[in-house]
Enzyme design. Structure first.
Site, PDB file in Angstrom:
ATOM      1  N   ASN A 210      47.194  45.866  13.037  1.00  0.00           N
ATOM      2  CA  ASN A 210      46.794  45.692  14.440  1.00  0.00           C
ATOM      3  C   ASN A 210      47.866  44.902  15.183  1.00  0.00           C
ATOM      4  O   ASN A 210      48.856  44.474  14.584  1.00  0.00           O
ATOM      5  CB  ASN A 210      45.423  45.012  14.523  1.00  0.00           C
ATOM      6  CG  ASN A 210      45.440  43.650  13.879  1.00  0.00           C
ATOM      7  OD1 ASN A 210      46.131  42.742  14.325  1.00  0.00           O
ATOM      8  ND2 ASN A 210      44.713  43.500  12.778  1.00  0.00           N
ATOM      9  N   LYS A 289      54.139  58.626  -1.953  1.00  0.00           N
ATOM     10  CA  LYS A 289      54.083  58.883  -0.515  1.00  0.00           C
ATOM     11  C   LYS A 289      53.289  60.174  -0.259  1.00  0.00           C
ATOM     12  O   LYS A 289      53.540  61.194  -0.901  1.00  0.00           O
ATOM     13  CB  LYS A 289      55.518  59.020   0.014  1.00  0.00           C
ATOM     14  CG  LYS A 289      55.591  59.119   1.502  1.00  0.00           C
ATOM     15  CD  LYS A 289      57.035  59.271   1.971  1.00  0.00           C
ATOM     16  CE  LYS A 289      57.037  59.737   3.410  1.00  0.00           C
ATOM     17  NZ  LYS A 289      58.254  60.403   3.790  1.00  0.00           N
ATOM     18  N   PHE A 323      37.189  33.160  15.787  1.00  0.00           N
ATOM     19  CA  PHE A 323      37.704  33.738  17.025  1.00  0.00           C
ATOM     20  C   PHE A 323      37.005  35.067  17.249  1.00  0.00           C
ATOM     21  O   PHE A 323      36.633  35.740  16.288  1.00  0.00           O
ATOM     22  CB  PHE A 323      39.221  33.957  16.942  1.00  0.00           C
ATOM     23  CG  PHE A 323      40.010  32.736  17.329  1.00  0.00           C
ATOM     24  CD1 PHE A 323      40.087  31.646  16.472  1.00  0.00           C
ATOM     25  CD2 PHE A 323      40.663  32.670  18.553  1.00  0.00           C
ATOM     26  CE1 PHE A 323      40.803  30.508  16.827  1.00  0.00           C
ATOM     27  CE2 PHE A 323      41.384  31.540  18.916  1.00  0.00           C
ATOM     28  CZ  PHE A 323      41.451  30.451  18.051  1.00  0.00           C
ATOM     29  N   LYS A 341      27.413  34.502  11.711  1.00  0.00           N
ATOM     30  CA  LYS A 341      28.322  34.071  10.647  1.00  0.00           C
ATOM     31  C   LYS A 341      28.115  32.608  10.254  1.00  0.00           C
ATOM     32  O   LYS A 341      28.830  32.096   9.412  1.00  0.00           O
ATOM     33  CB  LYS A 341      29.780  34.286  11.081  1.00  0.00           C
ATOM     34  CG  LYS A 341      30.170  35.748  11.236  1.00  0.00           C
ATOM     35  CD  LYS A 341      31.685  35.935  11.107  1.00  0.00           C
ATOM     36  CE  LYS A 341      32.080  37.368  11.444  1.00  0.00           C
ATOM     37  NZ  LYS A 341      33.478  37.657  11.052  1.00  0.00           N
TER      38      LYS A 341
END
Ligand code: CTP
Length: 397
Positions: A210, A289, A323, A341
């Site tokens: 990301n 691969k 976060f 959480k």
């Protein structure tokens, strides 16, 4: 109390167009109660006259190492002892190179060798000079020796270019100088921080990841260290310097990060999970691969371990800060995550806003805890990180 009140700041000014801002810096440091004495390099005097700094600081300006008159007054060793902080603003590429080499070929470089006070540099130079391999090397050398870096910022430069290398603005320099003397709100605490993205291998050459740059987490680690904590930073693959005094462990995947956190978490007082951990990884990594033979390709993904939830479930558990990156109903989703959480605090940001969050220098945070919240408006990540650390320190007590 104002942390700069009565502090002796030795302001070093080296050659660069940003030297004119150092004049304002003298005023603002004095407004904050500091006693300022100025040392100028030869290069600095090509931009601003010593008389300007003499008038603003109300003290004679020091320019020469081998000046019998100056040595008869306050000599260089006395000046080095007098300082509570040596702040060099602007710090040119040349000055940083000379410090990295440990040279003592003018008054300012000699003072840096002779002082036991903390030294902070506010670099200012063209973006290509800042990015040059020699400067990068010199910066990491001086950082390893414990010299602090205030900035530089990104933005428009005097040379007309745009990029990293601008000197921080005067108010932020004053704030950073104050930070050196601020109450050590996390003294004696152990802080564990995760930062950056993770990479989940698909085959030997490909991965899922990301856009997280790791900047927010690195800034939080630096702010916690500045507040006196012993800090361990578990970093995914990022291109960032390790903040001074921080212990860094590099990892690649979510599983690596989970293992590194499990390894380091014992005796942690505060866990700050700023990493953008992959939620899913390929269920199997191809050993060779993958060739593009099929018209379509499906990847089967499996959930990764939720590192933060795992730490929050420990008994006893550290103070846990998560976060949350959201695109809508920021506070609503964040509050839900806080409860789900089992966190003590959550810092949420709206990643749909342009110019903040992922991959950028700035951010804005909404910080929530069980019975309260605080909005931290848009600012550089280093500024937000210090505000977040202050909130954590408050909640902790
Ligand atoms: N986190 C973690 N380990 C994971 C995933 C997330 O430690 N495997 C932490 C992040 O560091 C962050 C917080 O959890 O502090 C983010 O929570 P999460 O629920 O993963 O956020 P999103 O991925 O945005 O969740 P959702 O899909 O519920 O919006």
């Amino acid at each position: 109390m104002n942390p700069l009140l009565g502090k002796h700041i030795l302001l070093g000014v080296s050659g660069g167009i940003a030297a004119y801002k150092a004049a304002e810096l003298v005023r603002r440091l004095r407004d904050a109660g500091a006693d300022v004495r100025v040392v100028m390099t030869r290069g600095a005097q090509a931009f601003v006259t010593p008389l300007t700094f003499q008038a603003l600081s109300t003290h004679p300006v020091h320019t020469d190492l081998l000046d019998p008159a100056a040595e008869a007054g306050m000599g260089h060793i006395e000046l080095a002892r007098w300082a509570d902080l040596v702040l060099i603003a602007p710090a040119s590429a040349n000055l940083i190179a000379r410090l990295a080499q440990g040279r003592g070929d003018d008054l300012l470089s000699t003072l840096c060798l002779a002082t036991e006070a903390p030294i902070a540099l506010a670099p200012a130079m063209n973006r290509v000079m800042w990015a040059d391999a020699a400067t990068r090397h010199n910066i990491s050398t001086v950082r390893e020796r414990g010299i602090r870096l205030f900035g530089p910022a990104e933005g428009e430069q005097a040379c007309g270019e745009t990029g990293a290398g601008r000197m921080l603005e005067v108010p932020e320099l004053v704030e950073r100088a104050a930070g050196v003397f601020a109450h050590q709100a996390l003294a004696g605490r152990r802080v564990l921080v995760t930062a950056g993205p993770t990479r989940e291998a698909i085959d030997p050459v490909r991965y899922l990841s990301n856009r997280s740059s790791g900047r927010m987490g690195f800034a939080v680690a630096e702010a916690a260290r500045e507040a006196g904590a012993a800090v361990t930073l578990i970093a995914g693959p990022v291109h960032l310097h390790t903040p001074p005094g921080v212990k860094r462990v590099d990892v690649i995947s979510a599983a690596d990060m989970f293992a590194a956190v499990s390894n380091a978490v014992a005796n942690t007082d505060i866990f700050i999970a700023s990493a953008a951990v992959a939620d899913y990884r390929p269920a199997a990594i191809a050993s060779d691969k993958i060739k593009k033979t099929a018209r379509t390709l499906s990847l089967e993904l499996e959930r990764t371990e939720d590192i933060l939830a795992h730490v929050a479930a420990r008994d006893p558990k550290p103070f846990c800060v998560g976060f949350a990156a959201e695109t809508r109903d920021v506070a609503g989703y964040a509050r839900d995550k806080l409860a789900r959480k089992g966190l003590d605090m959550i810092a949420a940001n709206d990643v749909s806003q342009p110019g903040i969050g992922f991959d950028s220098e700035e951010n804005a945070l909404q910080v929530l805890w069980a019975d309260g919240e605080a909005a931290l408006p848009r600012a550089r990540k280093s500024v937000l990180a210090r505000q977040l650390v202050a909130l954590i320190a408050e909640r902790l007590t």
